[in-house]
Design a protein around this motif. Structure first.
Motif, mmCIF file in Angstrom:
data_model
loop_
_atom_site.group_PDB
_atom_site.id
_atom_site.type_symbol
_atom_site.label_atom_id
_atom_site.label_comp_id
_atom_site.label_asym_id
_atom_site.label_seq_id
_atom_site.Cartn_x
_atom_site.Cartn_y
_atom_site.Cartn_z
ATOM 1 N N ILE A 45 0.836 -1.201 0.000
ATOM 2 C CA ILE A 45 0.000 0.000 0.000
ATOM 3 C C ILE A 45 0.872 1.253 0.000
ATOM 4 C CG2 ILE A 45 -1.647 1.340 1.369
ATOM 5 C CD1 ILE A 45 -2.968 -1.221 2.200
ATOM 6 N N ARG A 46 1.944 1.220 0.773
ATOM 7 C CA ARG A 46 2.838 2.387 0.818
ATOM 8 C C ARG A 46 3.505 2.632 -0.536
ATOM 9 N NH1 ARG A 46 5.781 3.668 6.440
ATOM 10 N NH2 ARG A 46 4.020 3.320 7.841
ATOM 11 N N LEU A 47 3.915 1.552 -1.183
ATOM 12 C CA LEU A 47 4.536 1.696 -2.502
ATOM 13 C C LEU A 47 3.579 2.367 -3.485
ATOM 14 C CD1 LEU A 47 6.334 -1.762 -2.896
ATOM 15 C CD2 LEU A 47 7.445 0.473 -2.754
ATOM 16 N N ALA A 52 1.443 7.395 -6.148
ATOM 17 C CA ALA A 52 0.182 7.997 -6.591
ATOM 18 C C ALA A 52 0.296 9.504 -6.806
ATOM 19 C CB ALA A 52 -0.928 7.688 -5.589
ATOM 20 N N VAL A 53 0.835 10.228 -5.829
ATOM 21 C CA VAL A 53 0.872 11.692 -5.926
ATOM 22 C C VAL A 53 1.774 12.171 -7.064
ATOM 23 C CG1 VAL A 53 1.490 13.829 -4.740
ATOM 24 C CG2 VAL A 53 0.211 12.069 -3.529
ATOM 25 N N PRO A 54 3.042 11.722 -7.134
ATOM 26 C CA PRO A 54 3.860 12.187 -8.267
ATOM 27 C C PRO A 54 3.322 11.735 -9.618
ATOM 28 C CG PRO A 54 5.030 10.508 -6.991
ATOM 29 C CD PRO A 54 3.839 10.909 -6.195
ATOM 30 N N LEU A 55 2.702 10.555 -9.658
ATOM 31 C CA LEU A 55 2.127 10.091 -10.924
ATOM 32 C C LEU A 55 0.980 10.998 -11.354
ATOM 33 C CD1 LEU A 55 2.095 7.918 -13.143
ATOM 34 C CD2 LEU A 55 0.461 6.645 -11.752
ATOM 35 N N MET A 200 -4.917 15.630 -2.299
ATOM 36 C CA MET A 200 -4.798 15.323 -3.726
ATOM 37 C C MET A 200 -5.457 16.390 -4.602
ATOM 38 S SD MET A 200 -3.541 12.884 -5.744
ATOM 39 C CE MET A 200 -3.631 11.235 -5.056
ATOM 40 N N LEU A 201 -6.571 16.955 -4.139
ATOM 41 C CA LEU A 201 -7.243 17.988 -4.933
ATOM 42 C C LEU A 201 -6.335 19.192 -5.161
ATOM 43 C CD1 LEU A 201 -10.977 18.166 -3.749
ATOM 44 C CD2 LEU A 201 -10.135 17.698 -6.040
ATOM 45 N N GLN A 202 -5.538 19.524 -4.164
ATOM 46 C CA GLN A 202 -4.616 20.647 -4.306
ATOM 47 C C GLN A 202 -3.535 20.333 -5.335
ATOM 48 O OE1 GLN A 202 -3.123 21.914 -0.491
ATOM 49 N NE2 GLN A 202 -5.161 22.384 0.316
ATOM 50 N N VAL A 203 -3.083 19.096 -5.332
ATOM 51 C CA VAL A 203 -2.087 18.674 -6.324
ATOM 52 C C VAL A 203 -2.690 18.740 -7.724
ATOM 53 C CG1 VAL A 203 -0.630 16.763 -7.098
ATOM 54 C CG2 VAL A 203 -0.910 17.195 -4.650
ATOM 55 N N ILE A 204 -3.940 18.292 -7.853
ATOM 56 C CA ILE A 204 -4.622 18.323 -9.153
ATOM 57 C C ILE A 204 -4.783 19.767 -9.634
ATOM 58 C CG2 ILE A 204 -6.823 17.860 -10.311
ATOM 59 C CD1 ILE A 204 -7.091 15.382 -8.509
ATOM 60 N N PHE A 205 -5.185 20.655 -8.726
ATOM 61 C CA PHE A 205 -5.344 22.072 -9.080
ATOM 62 C C PHE A 205 -4.024 22.641 -9.597
ATOM 63 C CE2 PHE A 205 -4.957 26.558 -8.051
ATOM 64 C CZ PHE A 205 -6.143 27.094 -8.529
ATOM 65 N N PHE A 206 -2.960 22.385 -8.858
ATOM 66 C CA PHE A 206 -1.643 22.895 -9.262
ATOM 67 C C PHE A 206 -1.222 22.310 -10.608
ATOM 68 C CE2 PHE A 206 2.933 22.069 -9.499
ATOM 69 C CZ PHE A 206 3.433 23.361 -9.438
ATOM 70 N N ALA A 207 -1.439 21.007 -10.779
ATOM 71 C CA ALA A 207 -1.011 20.341 -12.013
ATOM 72 C C ALA A 207 -1.755 20.887 -13.228
ATOM 73 C CB ALA A 207 -1.234 18.832 -11.887
ATOM 74 N N ILE A 208 -3.066 21.099 -13.087
ATOM 75 C CA ILE A 208 -3.850 21.652 -14.206
ATOM 76 C C ILE A 208 -3.392 23.077 -14.521
ATOM 77 C CG2 ILE A 208 -6.157 22.393 -14.917
ATOM 78 C CD1 ILE A 208 -7.297 20.056 -13.312
ATOM 79 N N THR A 331 -4.841 2.632 -5.774
ATOM 80 C CA THR A 331 -5.122 1.867 -6.993
ATOM 81 C C THR A 331 -4.983 2.720 -8.249
ATOM 82 O OG1 THR A 331 -6.737 0.642 -5.663
ATOM 83 C CG2 THR A 331 -6.799 0.245 -8.014
ATOM 84 N N LEU A 332 -4.921 4.032 -8.089
ATOM 85 C CA LEU A 332 -4.941 4.952 -9.230
ATOM 86 C C LEU A 332 -3.913 4.624 -10.319
ATOM 87 C CD1 LEU A 332 -6.098 7.463 -10.580
ATOM 88 C CD2 LEU A 332 -4.557 8.857 -9.181
#
Length: 468
Positions: A45-47, A52-55, A200-208, A331-332
């Motif tokens: 799970i840790r792996l 997940a976040v950098p991906l 994760m939403l903050q990461v998505i906002f920044f990435a977009i 799982t993402l």
């Protein structure tokens, strides 16, 4: 064994893990299992979580920055959110219809339900909560003896520490302004956001935002950055492939640990499920209705070449992994791989739709919240009105946006819903014993809903290249 498909190997690992856990509990190996086998499941799970976040970050930037027409991003975003909203409301509605029809809370001894009801009314008096169904067992002479015994013995529901903690979190969330979740999408410090899977939403906002900005920069300046981002993204995708080669073993360890922690003997495990059997079956029926009915039907309706059998064959690796990890976020990476490689969805679409879905689209969780709330009310002889059940629909829909894509987060949302309709939040302790199993199953529905929406969006955008 080498020639077996990955999803078959995962199934074998899953079955062997559960079987071994029952064996270890029967012969007294539980301590060994928890101490020396379960840690490998936690490592798995840790792996997945650390990838997940950098991906998500690099895949979204890579996908968005490669869009030739950035205006298509807004169109795709509206489609994505619209489809997610429809699927979530559908899931909640299915849950409410099934739980009202089956009435699982009535499948216990009626005297116990009467005691539960009186305990509820005593709690409501103490908490200053209005009892809205018009019943009053406390003042009914028929139940006076039972009420007196309960008052004398002090046999009211006691909040366990874990429940108290979740109630405190729920209270804090409930008191937040209605648009707080929008504010929370914007990061104050992107480094802190990247280091916390719950943001994760903050990461998505920044990435977009980063991807759109990179897309409008001329290639002579932005080109090297795009190539760098794309290369980094490929590295993380390869890391996912490497981890998944060992997934069957990790799944074995994970499931062995989960079952071993539930009880010290096979008999105890069976008793846990027996006492909450009707509730568990009701939730599973609802989830199966979404998994085997709604999703493949919708996908087949709009994508003619995607047969029922193909749908599950293409998604099964991610589904079995979701069952094992109980985490949409973990799982993402595999969900993205299945959607891109098996479904034929372009990277532009999958890297945009799926990370958002893993954060805001929780169909299985929403269905579970609806069923759990009504079940606990039924268990305590509380009749929820149509208005209260519509409140459940609204609260669960909005709440699913902020439910973290990690195991157990839905219990906090359940407490918020129960408080909203005037029920005792301590009742969540009743369903704790089977929550892990149901969490595993509803995560499968969550990621299947994400994949379905991604495929539909790709189809409407001309970004679907499905191979037979």
């Amino acid at each position: 064994m080498k020639n077996l498909p990955l999803h078959v190997k995962i199934i074998i690992g899953l079955v062997l893990g559960i079987g071994y856990a029952f064996l270890s509990s029967a012969v007294g190996w539980n301590e060994f299992t928890i101490n020396y086998i379960d840690p490998f499941g936690q490592i798995f799970i840790r792996l997945l979580k650390f990838i997940a976040v950098p991906l998500v970050l690099f895949s979204i930037i890579d996908g968005v920055s490669s869009l030739n027409d950035t205006s298509s991003l807004g169109r795709m975003g509206l489609k994505t959110l619209g489809m997610y909203l429809v699927s979530t409301v559908t899931a909640i509605t299915v849950g409410l219809l099934i739980v009202n029809f089956v009435d699982p809370g009535s499948h216990i001894d009626e005297n116990q339900r009467v005691k539960n009801r009186i305990s509820y009314e005593l709690w409501a008096q103490d908490a200053g909560v209005e009892v809205k169904d018009g019943k009053n067992f406390l003042n009914d002479d028929q139940y006076k003896a039972i009420a007196d015994d309960l008052i004398a013995s002090g046999a009211l529901e006691e909040n366990q520490q874990s429940v108290e903690d979740k109630v405190a979190v729920a209270k804090q969330q409930k008191e937040e302004p209605p648009l707080q979740f929008v504010v929370d999408m914007v990061p104050e410090n992107i480094i802190l956001s990247i280091s916390n899977n719950k943001l994760m939403l903050q990461v998505i906002f920044f990435a977009i935002f980063f991807g759109i900005t990179l897309a409008v920069i001329p290639d002579e300046k932005g080109g090297p950055v795009k190539k760098f981002i794309s290369s980094i993204n490929e590295v993380f995708l390869r890391m996912v492939d490497t981890i998944m080669k060992a997934a069957p073993f990790f799944v074995f360890a994970l499931l062995a640990g989960v079952v071993a922690k539930m009880a010290n003997s096979p008999g105890e495990v069976f008793e846990i499920f027996k006492s909450l059997g009707s509730y568990t079956i009701t939730v599973l029926v609802g989830l199966c209705a979404m998994l085997f009915g709604f999703y493949p039907f919708v996908a087949r309706t709009f994508i003619k070449k995607l047969s029922y059998k193909k749908f599950f064959k293409k998604m099964s690796p991610a589904q079995f992994l979701a069952f094992s990890t109980s985490s949409s976020a973990a799982t993402l990476p595999v969900t993205m791989e299945c959607v891109e490689d098996n479904m034929g969805v372009s990277k532009n679409v999958s890297s945009f739709v799926l990370p958002i879905g893993a954060t805001v689209n929780m169909d299985g969780t929403s269905l579970y919240l609806a069923i759990a709330t009504v079940f606990l009310a039924q268990l305590h002889f509380v009749d929820l009105s149509l208005a209260q059940q519509l409140t459940i629909v609204l609260t669960a829909t909005m709440g699913s946006i902020g439910t973290a894509a990690v195991p157990g987060a839905s219990l906090v949302m359940l407490i918020i819903i129960m408080q909203t309709v005037g029920l005792n939040p301590a009742w969540v302790a009743i369903i704790f014993p089977v929550d892990r199993l149901l969490d595993m199953t509803r995560t499968v529905a969550n990621i299947t809903g994400d994949a379905t929406v991604a495929t539909l969006v790709a189809s409407t955008e001309g970004e679907l290249d499905m191979k037979d």
